[in-house]
Each structure stands twice: as C-alpha cells, then as structure tokens.
Design a protein around this motif. Structure first.
Motif, PDB file in Angstrom:
ATOM      1  N   VAL A 326      97.171   5.734  23.410  1.00 12.55           N
ATOM      2  CA  VAL A 326      97.757   6.838  22.639  1.00 12.55           C
ATOM      3  C   VAL A 326      99.266   6.643  22.548  1.00 12.55           C
ATOM      4  CG1 VAL A 326      97.986   9.327  22.407  1.00 12.55           C
ATOM      5  CG2 VAL A 326      95.959   8.376  23.541  1.00 12.55           C
ATOM      6  N   ASP A 327      99.760   6.640  21.328  1.00 10.37           N
ATOM      7  CA  ASP A 327     101.201   6.514  21.094  1.00 10.37           C
ATOM      8  C   ASP A 327     101.742   7.903  20.755  1.00 10.37           C
ATOM      9  OD1 ASP A 327     103.748   5.693  20.600  1.00 10.37           O
ATOM     10  OD2 ASP A 327     103.299   4.623  18.738  1.00 10.37           O
ATOM     11  N   PHE A 328     102.191   8.619  21.795  1.00  9.32           N
ATOM     12  CA  PHE A 328     102.787   9.940  21.596  1.00  9.32           C
ATOM     13  C   PHE A 328     104.186   9.799  21.007  1.00  9.32           C
ATOM     14  CE2 PHE A 328      99.620  11.127  24.853  1.00  9.32           C
ATOM     15  CZ  PHE A 328      99.115  12.290  24.290  1.00  9.32           C
ATOM     16  N   ILE A 329     104.727  10.893  20.501  1.00 11.99           N
ATOM     17  CA  ILE A 329     106.118  10.901  20.029  1.00 11.99           C
ATOM     18  C   ILE A 329     107.026  10.705  21.235  1.00 11.99           C
ATOM     19  CG2 ILE A 329     107.888  12.252  18.838  1.00 11.99           C
ATOM     20  CD1 ILE A 329     105.595  13.782  17.471  1.00 11.99           C
ATOM     21  N   ASP A 330     108.039   9.863  21.087  1.00 14.80           N
ATOM     22  CA  ASP A 330     108.945   9.519  22.197  1.00 14.80           C
ATOM     23  C   ASP A 330     109.603  10.753  22.803  1.00 14.80           C
ATOM     24  OD1 ASP A 330     108.391   6.863  21.916  1.00 14.80           O
ATOM     25  OD2 ASP A 330     110.137   6.440  20.655  1.00 14.80           O
ATOM     26  N   LEU A 344      96.912  16.418  29.433  1.00 12.09           N
ATOM     27  CA  LEU A 344      95.843  15.548  28.954  1.00 12.09           C
ATOM     28  C   LEU A 344      94.738  15.422  30.004  1.00 12.09           C
ATOM     29  CD1 LEU A 344      94.885  13.751  26.661  1.00 12.09           C
ATOM     30  CD2 LEU A 344      96.246  11.882  27.617  1.00 12.09           C
ATOM     31  N   ARG A 345      95.121  15.284  31.269  1.00 15.88           N
ATOM     32  CA  ARG A 345      94.119  15.177  32.343  1.00 15.88           C
ATOM     33  C   ARG A 345      93.289  16.455  32.455  1.00 15.88           C
ATOM     34  NH1 ARG A 345      98.569  12.310  35.315  1.00 15.88           N
ATOM     35  NH2 ARG A 345      97.945  10.106  35.369  1.00 15.88           N
ATOM     36  N   VAL A 357      92.647   9.314  32.633  1.00 20.47           N
ATOM     37  CA  VAL A 357      93.989   9.125  32.071  1.00 20.47           C
ATOM     38  C   VAL A 357      94.760   8.299  33.094  1.00 20.47           C
ATOM     39  CG1 VAL A 357      96.088  10.239  31.246  1.00 20.47           C
ATOM     40  CG2 VAL A 357      93.851  11.317  30.843  1.00 20.47           C
ATOM     41  N   LEU A 358      95.047   7.047  32.759  1.00 16.75           N
ATOM     42  CA  LEU A 358      95.598   6.117  33.742  1.00 16.75           C
ATOM     43  C   LEU A 358      97.109   6.215  33.903  1.00 16.75           C
ATOM     44  CD1 LEU A 358      93.422   3.036  32.720  1.00 16.75           C
ATOM     45  CD2 LEU A 358      93.002   4.678  34.555  1.00 16.75           C
ATOM     46  N   GLY A 359      97.794   6.645  32.874  1.00 17.66           N
ATOM     47  CA  GLY A 359      99.247   6.760  32.975  1.00 17.66           C
ATOM     48  C   GLY A 359      99.931   6.247  31.728  1.00 17.66           C
ATOM     49  N   MET A 360     101.250   6.144  31.812  1.00 13.06           N
ATOM     50  CA  MET A 360     102.062   5.739  30.667  1.00 13.06           C
ATOM     51  C   MET A 360     102.693   4.383  30.927  1.00 13.06           C
ATOM     52  SD  MET A 360     105.020   7.994  28.720  1.00 13.06           S
ATOM     53  CE  MET A 360     103.870   9.314  28.336  1.00 13.06           C
ATOM     54  N   MET A 368      94.063   5.274  28.507  1.00 17.54           N
ATOM     55  CA  MET A 368      92.910   6.070  28.900  1.00 17.54           C
ATOM     56  C   MET A 368      91.662   5.189  28.870  1.00 17.54           C
ATOM     57  SD  MET A 368      93.511   9.475  26.546  1.00 17.54           S
ATOM     58  CE  MET A 368      92.041  10.282  27.190  1.00 17.54           C
ATOM     59  N   THR A 369      90.658   5.590  29.618  1.00 20.89           N
ATOM     60  CA  THR A 369      89.339   4.971  29.494  1.00 20.89           C
ATOM     61  C   THR A 369      88.299   6.076  29.481  1.00 20.89           C
ATOM     62  OG1 THR A 369      88.966   4.725  31.886  1.00 20.89           O
ATOM     63  CG2 THR A 369      90.040   2.883  30.737  1.00 20.89           C
ATOM     64  N   ARG A 370      87.260   5.849  28.700  1.00 25.54           N
ATOM     65  CA  ARG A 370      86.128   6.789  28.664  1.00 25.54           C
ATOM     66  C   ARG A 370      84.847   5.971  28.711  1.00 25.54           C
ATOM     67  NH1 ARG A 370      82.825   9.708  24.811  1.00 25.54           N
ATOM     68  NH2 ARG A 370      82.462  11.845  25.522  1.00 25.54           N
ATOM     69  N   LYS A 371      83.969   6.325  29.614  1.00 18.01           N
ATOM     70  CA  LYS A 371      82.746   5.552  29.791  1.00 18.01           C
ATOM     71  C   LYS A 371      81.969   5.498  28.479  1.00 18.01           C
ATOM     72  CE  LYS A 371      78.716   5.060  32.790  1.00 18.01           C
ATOM     73  NZ  LYS A 371      77.950   5.632  33.925  1.00 18.01           N
ATOM     74  N   ARG A 372      81.666   4.282  28.052  1.00 16.01           N
ATOM     75  CA  ARG A 372      80.918   4.111  26.816  1.00 16.01           C
ATOM     76  C   ARG A 372      79.429   4.088  27.143  1.00 16.01           C
ATOM     77  NH1 ARG A 372      82.758  -0.877  24.285  1.00 16.01           N
ATOM     78  NH2 ARG A 372      84.334   0.336  23.195  1.00 16.01           N
ATOM     79  N   THR A 373      78.693   5.047  26.624  1.00 17.20           N
ATOM     80  CA  THR A 373      77.257   5.118  26.910  1.00 17.20           C
ATOM     81  C   THR A 373      76.421   4.970  25.646  1.00 17.20           C
ATOM     82  OG1 THR A 373      77.363   7.544  26.782  1.00 17.20           O
ATOM     83  CG2 THR A 373      77.563   6.543  28.967  1.00 17.20           C
ATOM     84  N   THR A 374      76.788   5.663  24.581  1.00 17.46           N
ATOM     85  CA  THR A 374      75.989   5.636  23.354  1.00 17.46           C
ATOM     86  C   THR A 374      76.855   5.218  22.165  1.00 17.46           C
ATOM     87  OG1 THR A 374      76.423   7.980  22.967  1.00 17.46           O
ATOM     88  CG2 THR A 374      74.443   7.415  24.207  1.00 17.46           C
TER      89      THR A 374
END
Length: 468
Positions: A326-330, A344-345, A357-360, A368-374
């Motif tokens: 994710v590229d947020f506004i600076d 976000l968390r 949410v792993l950090g910046m 970020m990571t989200r478990k991919r299932t379907t």
C-alpha cells in the motif's frame, strides 16, 4: 445492525454480510466448483523435491497438491508411493495446484480440534482464570484419543451444554476421518466441509442479528441445522418479497463496484487497486479533496485514515490474498505513521481470513499479507478477456495493420504472388489498411489485386491472408 443475506440460485449461492446496511463481507459458491479448502484427502506421494523443500501429492482431483516440509508431521518417513493424510489449505490457482498440510484441524463454533495432539489451549483473549480452567477441564474430559483442542474466544460466553456438544461433535468428526483414513485406498476424499448455506449458520449467524434466505428448501434445511447446532431459529427468516433480496438491500450495486479499479473515499480521495499474479498494489490518492488552510500533513493523515479502513474492507470483499503493498500519501511525523498502522491493524481484525500488517518500508510502503485460500471475487463473475488475454490492453488498429503489411513483405520475399489476395480482419484494422499511405504500401508490397473484407468475429490480433 448486522445481518446475513443468503441468495440461492441453481448455479450459484452468495452470502453477503451487512454491517449497518454496508456490505462487509462476501462469499460466493458455484455449483460444481465448491471450495475444497478444509477438505481432507488420503493421497499418494508422487515426487519428493528437496530443492523445493516439499513434495507433490496425488489427492485424486487431476492436479497434484504441494506439501511443504514445514507442514509435515515430525518423525514419519516421506517416500514416493507412500500414502499420506492431508488437508487442503489453499485452493488451486491458474498455474498451481492446491497447497496441503499434514496438520489436520477442524473448526467448530467454540473450539478447533487438532489431529495427532493432546494439547489443550485457551484463547489469550479469555483472561478470567476460573473460566479458563473450567473450559480446559471440559475440553480435556471430552477430547478423543490423539485429538487436542484450542478453545476459541466465543466459548467464554457459551452455555455449558452447547460448549460440550461442540467439543463432542469435533471429536467424533476427527475419529471418523482417522478411521476412514486407515481403511480407504488412496487417493480418496475423507472429509468435506459444509456448503455455504451450512457455513452461514455455523460460522456467521452467532455474531449477526438475523439471516434472510430467499430459497424455501434452503430455509427448511437451515432451520433443521440450527436446531442441531442449538442456535436460535428465530434469527433465520424466509425472504419472500417482490423485489429480489440483493436488489432490495442494494447488494447488487455494491458487488458491481467491487470490480472498479478506482475506489472513491469519503474524504474525496481514492484508492487505485492493481493485481499481479503474486502481488496486489494499492495506491492512495488525494484526488479532488481540497481543505482550505489545512496543512499537508493533516490532509494526508485524514485521507490515509479513511483509506486504511476502506483497504481492509476491499481486500475482504475482493478476496485478495498473498502479498499486498500500500502506497499511502506521504507523512512526515513518525507518530502519525504509527497511528495509521494501528488503524489498519484494527480494521483487519474483522477479517475471518488471517491478515497481517507487517509495517512500513524505508520507501514509505506498507507491507501486508493475507492468507490466500480461494479465488479472487472477480473470478466468480468474469472470464479473462479473449481480446486482450487478461492484460487489460488490446493491440492498436495501426499496429495490427502494420503486422499485416510486414507479413505480406515476408511472403513476397519468397516469390511474387501468382493470384489476387483476400485479407480478412476486424473493421478497425480494415479502415487503417484502406487509408492513405497504408493503402499505397499494401498494394505496392503485394504487387497484385487485394480485397479487404471485414471479419467482425476476429480480435485485433487475428487476420487471414488468402489467395483468390
């Protein structure tokens, strides 16, 4: 108010979760394409591949599944041709088979059963020691041999009888699967989870105010299931109005917006969402939002807060999995960056799928990571474009015409054409071929009469050159 809408059709079942009339989660199940995540198979090890730190397993679905070394049970030998019990963690993708694990588990309303374990764990969110001890004692007394449990947070408010029934049911399921695994010939399906209608009651109804279903046969089935699961049947209502269920609650409109690349934000900013095979990139833009006299940092933080909450919602609804950047506004202030990460968390905690949410990064990108299932949600509603092959771009008519001309030049080098030619191509390409210098070059290159015929069924990249 939290409500569930179960829209049932012969070819597809869709479950929508509404939170104060806003679409919060969406689940889709097509007839004949049921989700295989959670299924347990007795498979056959086909190839052990040390370089990939895993092995390929035939589970009888036409594509070999992949079992990583880290997902195997300790102590058991892993040789080609050996039988093995595995559970599907992730469904197949366009390029890969399903991902499986030997660490089999079954989730109930109040606990998760673990195969090959004697561990009894209690959710850390249950802090009262008396409740923890009571739940641990009850789970231990009902656990079958070789089955452990992790007691879920919802158990602290459960009726004692309901909790015991849930543990007993999970123990029986585990016992049946293990017994079948001992006698079935591999590859074989040993266990499949309930369909989406069953999951709507078992997994989601507890936290909702009501469930509306628009199919009478499904409604009757859900009432029976609720009685078996000791859930109040009063929450389940049959929807029988003139206006269709999803149209009445504006879910159809919200689903259509899920396929837009640009997502507007309440603050006036927007999200731009792009997909690749392994990565989803989300860009946050300030858009047309103008705050008179507001410093840049305050403006950026305001839009970023809106964006964080909407990002959590969009990745749930779109079924986005894997890596997300994710590229947020600076923003300059460190404390505002930390607040944004916390927002976000908190927002992703509503997700039933594990999301981190792993950090910046040093470049200001949030990982970020989200478990991919379907599948991603769009894959249930759209096919890849036949014109562009899923790239989102099609060849320009000018370049397509240039390719036809180049093809003619290559053919002419082998010798002059002995007959007149007929070129079949799409209308836009025909128009370019018949215009100005292109027409002159075409006739000069061919050295013979040319007839150009429009072929509406052709894509931009398709053409034929025939002798006539």
């Amino acid at each position: 108010m939290k409500q569930l809408l179960l829209h049932v059709r012969p070819d597809q079942t869709t479950l929508a979760l509404l939170d104060n009339d806003t679409l919060s989660q969406l689940f889709v199940e097509r007839a004949g394409e049921e989700d295989i995540v959670g299924r347990v198979y007795k498979g056959v090890i086909k190839n052990v591949v040390p370089s990939l730190s895993g092995m390929f397993v035939d589970i009888g679905i036409g594509r070999n599944a992949f079992l990583r070394d880290r997902d195997t049970l300790k102590g058991a030998p892993r040789t080609e041709g050996a039988s093995i019990l595995v559970q599907v963690e992730k469904d197949s993708t366009e390029t890969k088979g399903p991902l499986v694990t030997e660490k089999i588990s079954f989730a109930g309303r109040y606990a998760v059963a673990l195969a090959g374990s004697s561990y009894i764990g209690i959710s850390k969110k249950i802090t009262d020691e008396n409740i923890r001890n009571r739940l641990r004692s009850a789970a231990s007394s009902l656990a079958g041999e070789g089955t452990g449990f992790i007691v879920r947070t919802a158990a602290q408010g459960a009726v004692e009888e309901d909790f015991r029934n849930d543990i007993s049911s999970l123990s029986r399921t585990m016992d049946i699967v293990m017994r079948r695994g001992a006698i079935e010939k591999a590859p074989a399906l040993l266990y499949r989870d309930g369909d989406l209608a069953v999951k709507s009651v078992r997994d989601y109804l507890t936290g909702a105010d009501r469930l509306l279903v628009d199919d009478r046969a499904t409604y009757a089935r859900l009432l029976t299931l609720a009685e078996e699961e000791h859930i109040s049947k009063d929450k389940i209502l049959f929807y029988d109005e003139r206006e269709s269920l999803f149209h009445a609650f504006h879910v159809d409109d919200e689903i259509r917006r899920l396929f837009d690349r640009v997502v507007p934000l309440p603050s006036g900013g927007s999200l731009v969402i792009d997909y690749t095979e392994a990565l989803t990139v989300i860009d946050v833009n300030s858009g047309s939002f103008k705050a008179k006299g507001m410093p840049h940092d305050q403006l950026a933080f305001l839009i970023n807060k809106d964006a964080a909450r909407e990002i959590a919602r969009q990745i749930r609804l779109r079924g986005i999995g894997g890596m997300i950047m994710v590229d947020f506004i600076d923003m300059e202030k460190k404390e505002e960056k930390e607040k944004l990460l916390q927002i976000l968390r908190n927002a992703v905690k509503e997700d039933h799928t594990k999301t981190l949410v792993l950090g910046m990064t040093s470049l200001g990108l949030v990982e970020m990571t989200r478990k991919r299932t379907t599948k991603r949600t769009w894959q249930y509603y759209y096919d890849p474009c036949t014109a562009c092959g899923g790239t989102g771009r099609i060849l320009s008519a000018k370049v397509a015409a240039d390719r036809i001309l180049e093809d003619l030049e290559n053919r002419r080098r082998k010798g002059p054409f002995k007959t007149a030619l007929e070129i079949r191509c799409p209308g836009e390409v025909k128009k370019v071929l018949e215009t100005g210098p292109m027409k002159e070059n075409l006739e000069k290159t061919a050295g013979t009469d040319i007839t150009i015929i429009e072929e509406p069924s052709y894509s931009r990249e398709t053409y034929t050159i025939l002798s006539i």
